[in-house]
Write an enzyme that holds these catalytic residues in place. Structure first.
Site, PDB file in Angstrom:
ATOM      1  N   GLU A 172       0.848  -1.192   0.000  1.00  0.00           N
ATOM      2  CA  GLU A 172       0.000   0.000   0.000  1.00  0.00           C
ATOM      3  C   GLU A 172       0.886   1.245   0.000  1.00  0.00           C
ATOM      4  O   GLU A 172       1.902   1.281   0.689  1.00  0.00           O
ATOM      5  CB  GLU A 172      -0.900  -0.050   1.246  1.00  0.00           C
ATOM      6  CG  GLU A 172      -1.818   1.112   1.458  1.00  0.00           C
ATOM      7  CD  GLU A 172      -2.885   1.277   0.384  1.00  0.00           C
ATOM      8  OE1 GLU A 172      -2.497   1.473  -0.778  1.00  0.00           O
ATOM      9  OE2 GLU A 172      -4.078   1.254   0.718  1.00  0.00           O
ATOM     10  N   ASP A 173       0.508   2.258  -0.764  1.00  0.00           N
ATOM     11  CA  ASP A 173       1.322   3.473  -0.801  1.00  0.00           C
ATOM     12  C   ASP A 173       1.210   4.272   0.493  1.00  0.00           C
ATOM     13  O   ASP A 173       2.192   4.758   1.018  1.00  0.00           O
ATOM     14  CB  ASP A 173       0.963   4.360  -2.012  1.00  0.00           C
ATOM     15  CG  ASP A 173      -0.534   4.631  -2.114  1.00  0.00           C
ATOM     16  OD1 ASP A 173      -1.316   3.925  -1.458  1.00  0.00           O
ATOM     17  OD2 ASP A 173      -0.923   5.547  -2.853  1.00  0.00           O
ATOM     18  N   ASP A 222      -3.957   6.116   5.648  1.00  0.00           N
ATOM     19  CA  ASP A 222      -4.484   7.412   6.069  1.00  0.00           C
ATOM     20  C   ASP A 222      -5.461   7.145   7.222  1.00  0.00           C
ATOM     21  O   ASP A 222      -5.048   6.957   8.365  1.00  0.00           O
ATOM     22  CB  ASP A 222      -5.159   8.043   4.843  1.00  0.00           C
ATOM     23  CG  ASP A 222      -5.458   9.513   4.996  1.00  0.00           C
ATOM     24  OD1 ASP A 222      -5.690   9.952   6.133  1.00  0.00           O
ATOM     25  OD2 ASP A 222      -5.478  10.236   4.006  1.00  0.00           O
ATOM     26  N   PHE A 226      -1.425  17.064   2.279  1.00  0.00           N
ATOM     27  CA  PHE A 226      -1.747  16.300   1.071  1.00  0.00           C
ATOM     28  C   PHE A 226      -0.478  16.000   0.292  1.00  0.00           C
ATOM     29  O   PHE A 226       0.204  16.910  -0.172  1.00  0.00           O
ATOM     30  CB  PHE A 226      -2.730  17.092   0.208  1.00  0.00           C
ATOM     31  CG  PHE A 226      -3.606  16.205  -0.597  1.00  0.00           C
ATOM     32  CD1 PHE A 226      -4.920  15.955  -0.219  1.00  0.00           C
ATOM     33  CD2 PHE A 226      -3.108  15.564  -1.732  1.00  0.00           C
ATOM     34  CE1 PHE A 226      -5.713  15.092  -0.956  1.00  0.00           C
ATOM     35  CE2 PHE A 226      -3.894  14.707  -2.465  1.00  0.00           C
ATOM     36  CZ  PHE A 226      -5.200  14.463  -2.078  1.00  0.00           C
TER      37      PHE A 226
HETATM   38  C1  PRP Z   1      -5.652   6.104  -1.334  1.00  0.00           C
HETATM   39  C2  PRP Z   1      -4.393   5.341  -0.975  1.00  0.00           C
HETATM   40  C3  PRP Z   1      -4.884   4.235  -0.099  1.00  0.00           C
HETATM   41  C4  PRP Z   1      -6.102   4.835   0.582  1.00  0.00           C
HETATM   42  C5  PRP Z   1      -5.719   5.216   1.967  1.00  0.00           C
HETATM   43  O1  PRP Z   1      -6.212   5.478  -2.430  1.00  0.00           O
HETATM   44  O2  PRP Z   1      -3.749   4.843  -2.130  1.00  0.00           O
HETATM   45  O3  PRP Z   1      -5.288   3.100  -0.842  1.00  0.00           O
HETATM   46  O4  PRP Z   1      -6.482   5.995  -0.180  1.00  0.00           O
HETATM   47  O5  PRP Z   1      -6.779   5.855   2.617  1.00  0.00           O
HETATM   48  P1  PRP Z   1      -7.473   5.327   3.932  1.00  0.00           P
HETATM   49  O6  PRP Z   1      -6.422   4.796   4.872  1.00  0.00           O
HETATM   50  O7  PRP Z   1      -8.136   6.578   4.473  1.00  0.00           O
HETATM   51  O8  PRP Z   1      -8.498   4.295   3.575  1.00  0.00           O
HETATM   52  P2  PRP Z   1      -7.277   6.163  -3.388  1.00  0.00           P
HETATM   53  O9  PRP Z   1      -8.643   5.725  -2.954  1.00  0.00           O
HETATM   54  O10 PRP Z   1      -7.018   7.620  -3.439  1.00  0.00           O
HETATM   55  O11 PRP Z   1      -6.996   5.470  -4.795  1.00  0.00           O
HETATM   56  P3  PRP Z   1      -5.694   5.410  -5.713  1.00  0.00           P
HETATM   57  O12 PRP Z   1      -4.718   4.488  -4.999  1.00  0.00           O
HETATM   58  O13 PRP Z   1      -6.184   4.849  -6.979  1.00  0.00           O
HETATM   59  O14 PRP Z   1      -5.140   6.800  -5.882  1.00  0.00           O
END
Ligand code: PRP
Length: 172
Positions: free
Chosen positions: A94-95, A98, A147
């Site tokens: 996971e990147d 949050d 951000f």
């Molecule tokens: C982002 C990120 C994580 C998630 C984290 O994905 O890549 O998967 O949000 O947020 P959280 O801990 O609050 O659940 P996003 O939905 O923006 O999709 P993407 O990876 O396609 O940019």
């Protein structure tokens, strides 16, 4: 305005540290890396090239924030894994963690499929934003609120191609 937070060299060092921890924990066992799209695709590519274990990769895409019809915290799987994870050592890549909601739901979903082990490897951890209990097993860099974009992470689908991780600051 984009303000660099981690340079590509700092990210590279963090990725190598994570890879080394994973190699130490798994010996010569095989690992299936599950990349959560889209944000993790660059991190996954760099991470797996630092790991010498026999490995496979699979991809999963979820929409974590729902629509107006859905409350936050619901996750819709828009692309599921193609391989079975039963009996396998699985690491979710996971990147960024949050609120923790995405991983909490994905982890529960994947545990129900009977992996031998299930771990989470996150490059970034935004701890101050956590809404549910969720700890990464392997965490690269901890960040404050703000951000961030770059190295796969987007703002409105842009900036994923930046080699550094940057904070978006409002112009004054
Ligand atoms: C982002 C990120 C994580 C998630 C984290 O994905 O890549 O998967 O949000 O947020 P959280 O801990 O609050 O659940 P996003 O939905 O923006 O999709 P993407 O990876 O396609 O940019």
């Amino acid at each position: 305005m984009l303000k660099p937070l981690f340079t590509k060299n700092e990210i590279g060092d963090a990725v190598k540290r994570l890879a080394s921890c994973i190699e130490n924990d798994f010996g010569d066992e095989e690992i299936l890396f599950v990349c959560l799209l889209k944000g993790s695709f660059i991190f996954l590519s760099d991470l797996i090239r630092c790991i010498r274990n026999p490995s496979t990769v699979d991809f999963m895409r979820v929409s974590s924030y729902g629509t107006a019809m859905k409350s936050k915290g619901e996750v819709t799987v828009t692309k599921d894994l193609e391989e079975s994870i039963e009996g396998k050592n699985v690491i979710i890549v996971e990147d960024i963690i949050d609120s923790g909601l995405t991983l909490k739901i994905i982890k529960k979903m994947l545990l129900e499929r009977g992996p031998k082990t299930l771990k989470i490897c996150a490059l970034l951890d935004k701890r101050a934003r956590r809404e549910v209990e969720m700890e990464g097993d392997y965490v690269g860099l901890t960040i404050d609120d703000g951000f961030v974009v770059g190295y796969g992470i987007d703002y409105a689908e842009h900036y994923r191609n930046l080699p550094d991780i940057c904070v978006i600051k409002k112009d004054k």
